[in-house]
Design a protein around this motif. Structure first.
Motif, mmCIF file in Angstrom:
data_model
loop_
_atom_site.group_PDB
_atom_site.id
_atom_site.type_symbol
_atom_site.label_atom_id
_atom_site.label_comp_id
_atom_site.label_asym_id
_atom_site.label_seq_id
_atom_site.Cartn_x
_atom_site.Cartn_y
_atom_site.Cartn_z
ATOM 1 N N ASP A 221 0.819 -1.225 0.000
ATOM 2 C CA ASP A 221 0.000 0.000 0.000
ATOM 3 C C ASP A 221 0.845 1.262 0.000
ATOM 4 O O ASP A 221 0.480 2.258 -0.620
ATOM 5 N N THR A 222 1.983 1.235 0.684
ATOM 6 C CA THR A 222 2.851 2.407 0.728
ATOM 7 C C THR A 222 3.344 2.773 -0.667
ATOM 8 O O THR A 222 3.397 3.951 -1.026
ATOM 9 N N LEU A 223 3.689 1.754 -1.441
ATOM 10 C CA LEU A 223 4.155 1.982 -2.813
ATOM 11 C C LEU A 223 2.996 2.085 -3.806
ATOM 12 O O LEU A 223 3.226 2.388 -4.978
ATOM 13 N N ASP A 224 1.771 1.785 -3.341
ATOM 14 C CA ASP A 224 0.597 1.765 -4.203
ATOM 15 C C ASP A 224 0.876 0.903 -5.435
ATOM 16 O O ASP A 224 0.707 1.327 -6.576
ATOM 17 N N SER A 225 1.342 -0.338 -5.162
ATOM 18 C CA SER A 225 1.779 -1.207 -6.230
ATOM 19 C C SER A 225 1.367 -2.654 -5.946
ATOM 20 O O SER A 225 1.235 -3.054 -4.792
ATOM 21 N N VAL A 226 1.196 -3.421 -7.023
ATOM 22 C CA VAL A 226 0.779 -4.818 -6.941
ATOM 23 C C VAL A 226 1.750 -5.677 -7.736
ATOM 24 O O VAL A 226 2.228 -5.266 -8.801
ATOM 25 N N ILE A 227 2.035 -6.865 -7.223
ATOM 26 C CA ILE A 227 2.887 -7.840 -7.918
ATOM 27 C C ILE A 227 2.050 -9.084 -8.207
ATOM 28 O O ILE A 227 1.383 -9.616 -7.320
ATOM 29 N N HIS A 228 2.104 -9.551 -9.456
ATOM 30 C CA HIS A 228 1.412 -10.775 -9.872
ATOM 31 C C HIS A 228 2.459 -11.870 -10.068
ATOM 32 O O HIS A 228 3.338 -11.737 -10.913
ATOM 33 N N ILE A 229 2.334 -12.931 -9.291
ATOM 34 C CA ILE A 229 3.198 -14.098 -9.427
ATOM 35 C C ILE A 229 2.380 -15.173 -10.133
ATOM 36 O O ILE A 229 1.309 -15.560 -9.650
ATOM 37 N N THR A 230 2.872 -15.648 -11.264
ATOM 38 C CA THR A 230 2.171 -16.670 -12.041
ATOM 39 C C THR A 230 3.149 -17.769 -12.446
ATOM 40 O O THR A 230 4.364 -17.606 -12.341
ATOM 41 N N GLU A 231 2.604 -18.875 -12.907
ATOM 42 C CA GLU A 231 3.375 -20.017 -13.419
ATOM 43 C C GLU A 231 4.448 -20.488 -12.450
ATOM 44 O O GLU A 231 5.528 -20.922 -12.859
ATOM 45 N N GLY A 232 4.179 -20.401 -11.148
ATOM 46 C CA GLY A 232 5.140 -20.864 -10.144
ATOM 47 C C GLY A 232 5.232 -22.381 -10.114
ATOM 48 O O GLY A 232 4.210 -23.067 -10.181
ATOM 49 N N GLN A 233 6.454 -22.878 -10.029
ATOM 50 C CA GLN A 233 6.713 -24.313 -9.937
ATOM 51 C C GLN A 233 7.821 -24.535 -8.919
ATOM 52 O O GLN A 233 8.755 -23.738 -8.843
ATOM 53 N N PHE A 234 7.727 -25.625 -8.163
ATOM 54 C CA PHE A 234 8.761 -25.917 -7.172
ATOM 55 C C PHE A 234 8.885 -27.418 -6.952
ATOM 56 O O PHE A 234 7.939 -28.182 -7.180
#
Length: 182
Positions: free
Chosen positions: A161-174
């Motif tokens: 919220d401080t940065l007013d930013s969103v990160i989308h993590i997709t296609e994760g594999q482990f």
């Protein structure tokens, strides 16, 4: 007219050849053995990189709690050690399971709190949505038997919220070897 068609055909042929040679940054095939952690961060491939004193892939599971870690705590992550960039999923109240975990409204674990750390001033951990699919979660065999296995896929959205930013993590594999016996 024929010369123009020949030039057009040559141009289209060369364009097709060069575009087929271009490597897609997001193509990735898991290794046949060993640990791995990878995903896309806002569409860009994230692959771990370790160093002499820093492991790029990390898995920790404490079913009984130890060394100050709470009981049934699980952490798995990938990082690029030389720049400190990391993507992680932390869970508490974990019993080994297989299946689909809704990270926001989980009934399989007490809590799930992923994070993305891009730089010291860019830390994202406010979970918006996410899914973790565990395909296998097995312990190490007794009497110094073979390691167990923790393997699956994931995706999630976190914000700052401080940065007013969103990160989308997709296609994760482990995939991680499990050294614990329980």
């Amino acid at each position: 007219m024929m010369k123009r068609l020949s030039c057009l055909f040559l141009f289209l042929s060369l364009t097709a050849i060069f575009s087929s040679c271009k490597k897609d940054n997001n193509d990735w095939t898991p290794p046949r053995s060993g640990d791995y952690f990878t995903c896309l961060i806002n569409g860009e491939r994230f692959e771990t990189e370790g160093s002499f004193n820093c492991s790029g892939d990390q898995f920790s599971y404490y079913p009984a709690g130890t060394a100050g870690m709470e009981e049934s705590y699980l952490l798995f992550k990938g990082r690029i050690c030389n720049i400190g960039k990391s993507v992680a999923i932390r869970m508490s109240g974990v019993e080994p399971f297989t299946g689909t975990l809704n990270m926001v409204e989980s009934t399989l674990v007490d809590s799930c709190f992923p994070y993305v750390w891009l730089r010291a001033d860019q830390f994202y951990e406010q979970l918006q949505s996410g899914t973790l699919i565990v395909e296998e979660f097995t312990p190490r065999q007794p009497n110094n038997g073979p390691f167990g296995n923790f393997e699956g896929t994931f995706e999630f959205v976190v914000s700052n919220d401080t940065l007013d930013s969103v990160i989308h993590i997709t296609e994760g594999q482990f995939r991680f070897r499990v050294p614990n016996i329980w």
